[in-house]
Write an enzyme that holds these catalytic residues in place. Structure first.
Site, mmCIF file in Angstrom:
data_model
loop_
_atom_site.group_PDB
_atom_site.id
_atom_site.type_symbol
_atom_site.label_atom_id
_atom_site.label_comp_id
_atom_site.label_asym_id
_atom_site.label_seq_id
_atom_site.Cartn_x
_atom_site.Cartn_y
_atom_site.Cartn_z
ATOM 1 N N SER A 19 0.826 -1.212 0.000
ATOM 2 C CA SER A 19 0.000 0.000 0.000
ATOM 3 C C SER A 19 0.861 1.263 0.000
ATOM 4 C CB SER A 19 -0.890 0.047 1.244
ATOM 5 O OG SER A 19 -1.789 -1.030 1.254
ATOM 6 N N ILE A 20 0.384 2.273 -0.745
ATOM 7 C CA ILE A 20 1.084 3.557 -0.766
ATOM 8 C C ILE A 20 1.103 4.156 0.648
ATOM 9 C CG2 ILE A 20 0.956 5.917 -1.657
ATOM 10 C CD1 ILE A 20 -0.052 4.733 -4.304
ATOM 11 N N VAL A 70 -15.150 3.779 6.051
ATOM 12 C CA VAL A 70 -15.435 5.216 5.914
ATOM 13 C C VAL A 70 -16.868 5.487 5.456
ATOM 14 C CG1 VAL A 70 -13.040 5.941 5.553
ATOM 15 C CG2 VAL A 70 -14.452 5.306 3.565
ATOM 16 N N ALA A 100 -13.971 1.166 -6.078
ATOM 17 C CA ALA A 100 -15.131 1.104 -6.991
ATOM 18 C C ALA A 100 -15.427 -0.371 -7.220
ATOM 19 C CB ALA A 100 -14.825 1.796 -8.307
ATOM 20 N N TYR A 160 -8.966 3.626 -16.797
ATOM 21 C CA TYR A 160 -9.125 4.126 -15.427
ATOM 22 C C TYR A 160 -10.603 4.397 -15.116
ATOM 23 C CZ TYR A 160 -7.242 6.106 -11.108
ATOM 24 O OH TYR A 160 -6.927 6.355 -9.794
ATOM 25 N N LYS A 167 -11.485 10.713 -9.133
ATOM 26 C CA LYS A 167 -10.272 11.486 -8.815
ATOM 27 C C LYS A 167 -10.457 12.962 -9.185
ATOM 28 C CE LYS A 167 -7.715 8.217 -7.021
ATOM 29 N NZ LYS A 167 -7.729 8.087 -5.551
ATOM 30 N N THR A 198 -0.180 -2.390 -6.435
ATOM 31 C CA THR A 198 -0.792 -2.563 -5.113
ATOM 32 C C THR A 198 -2.058 -3.402 -5.288
ATOM 33 O OG1 THR A 198 -2.233 -0.637 -5.308
ATOM 34 C CG2 THR A 198 -0.042 -0.238 -4.401
ATOM 35 N N LEU A 199 -2.733 -3.671 -4.162
ATOM 36 C CA LEU A 199 -3.978 -4.440 -4.210
ATOM 37 C C LEU A 199 -5.015 -3.723 -5.082
ATOM 38 C CD1 LEU A 199 -4.518 -7.059 -2.713
ATOM 39 C CD2 LEU A 199 -5.670 -5.751 -0.918
ATOM 40 N N SER A 200 -5.168 -2.412 -4.881
ATOM 41 C CA SER A 200 -6.165 -1.644 -5.635
ATOM 42 C C SER A 200 -5.830 -1.571 -7.111
ATOM 43 C CB SER A 200 -6.253 -0.210 -5.126
ATOM 44 O OG SER A 200 -6.717 -0.187 -3.828
HETATM 45 O O1 0WD Z 1 -0.820 2.946 -8.879
HETATM 46 C C1 0WD Z 1 -1.365 3.107 -7.800
HETATM 47 N N1 0WD Z 1 -1.448 2.135 -6.930
HETATM 48 C C2 0WD Z 1 -1.927 4.455 -7.483
HETATM 49 C C3 0WD Z 1 -2.808 4.609 -6.426
HETATM 50 C C4 0WD Z 1 -1.533 5.603 -8.331
HETATM 51 C C5 0WD Z 1 -2.084 6.849 -7.904
HETATM 52 C C6 0WD Z 1 -2.962 6.946 -6.855
HETATM 53 N N2 0WD Z 1 -3.322 5.838 -6.133
HETATM 54 C C7 0WD Z 1 -4.252 6.019 -5.029
HETATM 55 C C8 0WD Z 1 -5.457 5.118 -4.991
HETATM 56 O O2 0WD Z 1 -6.454 5.526 -5.889
HETATM 57 C C9 0WD Z 1 -5.892 5.315 -3.536
HETATM 58 O O3 0WD Z 1 -6.576 6.537 -3.391
HETATM 59 O O4 0WD Z 1 -3.596 5.778 -3.809
HETATM 60 C C10 0WD Z 1 -4.549 5.418 -2.818
HETATM 61 C C11 0WD Z 1 -4.088 4.145 -2.131
HETATM 62 O O5 0WD Z 1 -4.134 3.096 -3.058
HETATM 63 P P1 0WD Z 1 -3.145 1.826 -3.062
HETATM 64 O O6 0WD Z 1 -2.115 1.979 -2.022
HETATM 65 O O7 0WD Z 1 -2.769 1.597 -4.470
HETATM 66 O O8 0WD Z 1 -4.152 0.652 -2.730
HETATM 67 P P2 0WD Z 1 -4.441 -0.303 -1.459
HETATM 68 O O9 0WD Z 1 -3.179 -0.810 -0.889
HETATM 69 O O10 0WD Z 1 -5.433 -1.327 -1.932
HETATM 70 O O11 0WD Z 1 -5.146 0.688 -0.424
HETATM 71 C C12 0WD Z 1 -6.404 1.263 -0.619
HETATM 72 C C13 0WD Z 1 -7.219 0.959 0.603
HETATM 73 C C14 0WD Z 1 -8.015 -0.313 0.656
HETATM 74 O O12 0WD Z 1 -7.453 -1.398 0.307
HETATM 75 P P3 0WD Z 1 -8.372 -2.630 -0.282
HETATM 76 O O13 0WD Z 1 -7.519 -3.136 -1.402
HETATM 77 O O14 0WD Z 1 -8.526 -3.539 0.897
HETATM 78 O O15 0WD Z 1 -9.678 -2.074 -0.807
HETATM 79 O O16 0WD Z 1 -8.311 1.796 0.804
HETATM 80 C C15 0WD Z 1 -9.015 1.255 1.916
HETATM 81 C C16 0WD Z 1 -8.575 -0.182 2.067
HETATM 82 O O17 0WD Z 1 -7.680 -0.348 3.112
HETATM 83 N N3 0WD Z 1 -10.450 1.246 1.763
HETATM 84 C C17 0WD Z 1 -11.270 1.617 2.757
HETATM 85 N N4 0WD Z 1 -11.013 2.082 3.993
HETATM 86 C C18 0WD Z 1 -12.065 2.357 4.774
HETATM 87 N N5 0WD Z 1 -13.347 2.209 4.372
HETATM 88 C C19 0WD Z 1 -12.565 1.434 2.255
HETATM 89 C C20 0WD Z 1 -13.635 1.743 3.135
HETATM 90 N N6 0WD Z 1 -14.916 1.605 2.783
HETATM 91 N N7 0WD Z 1 -12.494 0.933 1.000
HETATM 92 C C21 0WD Z 1 -11.194 0.837 0.714
#
Ligand code: 0WD
Length: 268
Positions: A19-20, A70, A100, A160, A167, A198-200
């Site tokens: 995760s970031i 959240v 999403a 995207y 965003k 990452t996971l997302s």
């Molecule tokens: O390339 C990338 N990975 C990029 C990510 C490039 C640019 C931006 N980002 C953004 C993402 O859009 C996000 O806003 O960075 C942010 C963090 O994303 P990440 O680190 O890539 O992803 P991840 O490690 O999955 O963390 C996001 C987390 C969720 O993880 P999971 O995979 O379990 O959905 O957001 C949290 C959760 O921990 N999350 C929530 N927290 C509370 N309530 C909820 C919720 N309902 N839904 C998701």
């Protein structure tokens, strides 16, 4: 002396070690910050996978680790009352959350469902408002709020899809919050990161092609590293950036400035 010595903050959005939010947390920790963390609530309390994954990373130094969806006001209220008890006041909050439903994320955007749209906007955008509204009460001496965004909010990035729409709204919300909270000494910024595995991001279509594109298109001809994003995230949450608010800071090897492919790729 660390840049974050004496600073107290909350981190939303660590899912695992990719995760970031974790990349940023490592720098915050190394610079001396005290932090509380949230994790997604576990469906089966007998097998707390989410909690365990976060605790494995932060247990050594976290002031507290609490569940938070959240989408629920009562969860958010609980997190902030925990923060008030632990810290009294807050100096920073990291918002690193997006979601999403997979069918809607994979597009096409034109066919996004009403429910999927609402859920994506609520979790990825409204959550920043809901968090900032609670944080400001604990930031009596000013503070810094940081959210994570991607270029797909400013320009159309095929694949995207609905997350790009989220965003764009998130970046707009960031600006409105910067205006409203600035007089209280609270800064609000967005870090626009280049693609990181990452996971997302694994749910975003064409992600591997996107990674490859950065190695050919970006001025630095490579992708960013988690540490490069982590360090800037920490700096935006620190007093080192005390004059910056309402800003989208790109940490993407310069990809966002390009309007056409590098000359060596032009057909001759
Ligand atoms: O390339 C990338 N990975 C990029 C990510 C490039 C640019 C931006 N980002 C953004 C993402 O859009 C996000 O806003 O960075 C942010 C963090 O994303 P990440 O680190 O890539 O992803 P991840 O490690 O999955 O963390 C996001 C987390 C969720 O993880 P999971 O995979 O379990 O959905 O957001 C949290 C959760 O921990 N999350 C929530 N927290 C509370 N309530 C909820 C919720 N309902 N839904 C998701």
């Amino acid at each position: 002396m660390g840049l974050m010595d004496g600073k107290k903050g909350l981190v939303f959005g660590i899912a695992n070690d990719h995760s970031i939010a974790w990349a940023i947390t490592r720098f915050l920790r190394d610079e001396g910050a005290s932090m509380g963390f949230t994790h997604l609530p576990d469906r089966d309390p007998e097998r707390p996978r989410m909690e365990r994954r976060v605790r494995k990373l932060v247990d050594d130094f976290a002031r507290f680790v609490v569940p938070c969806n959240v989408q629920k006001d009562e969860d958010l209220d609980r997190v902030f009352s925990e923060a008030e008890q632990a810290f009294g006041t807050l100096d920073f909050v990291l918002h690193s959350i997006a979601y999403a439903p997979i069918d809607d994320l994979q597009g096409p955007t034109v066919a996004c469902s009403r429910e999927g749209f609402k859920q994506a906007m609520e979790i990825s955008v409204y959550s920043l408002l809901a968090i900032a509204n609670r944080a400001r009460r604990l930031m009596s001496e000013g503070g810094s709020i940081l959210t994570l965004t991607y270029l797909g909010g400013e320009k159309v990035i095929p694949g995207y899809n609905i997350m790009g729409v989220c965003k764009a709204a998130l970046e707009s919300a960031m600006g409105y919050l910067a205006n409203e909270l600035g007089p209280q000494g609270i800064r609000v910024n967005a870090l626009s990161a280049g693609p990181l595995k990452t996971l997302s991001s694994s749910a975003v279509g064409e992600f591997d092609q996107m990674l490859k594109l950065y190695t050919t298109m970006s001025p630095l001809r490579r992708n960013v590293t988690p540490d490069e994003v982590g360090r800037v995230g920490m700096l935006l949450l620190s007093d080192a950036t005390s004059g910056i608010t309402g800003e989208i800071v790109h940490v993407d090897c310069g990809y966002h400035v390009m309007g056409a492919p590098p000359v060596e790729l032009h057909e001759r």
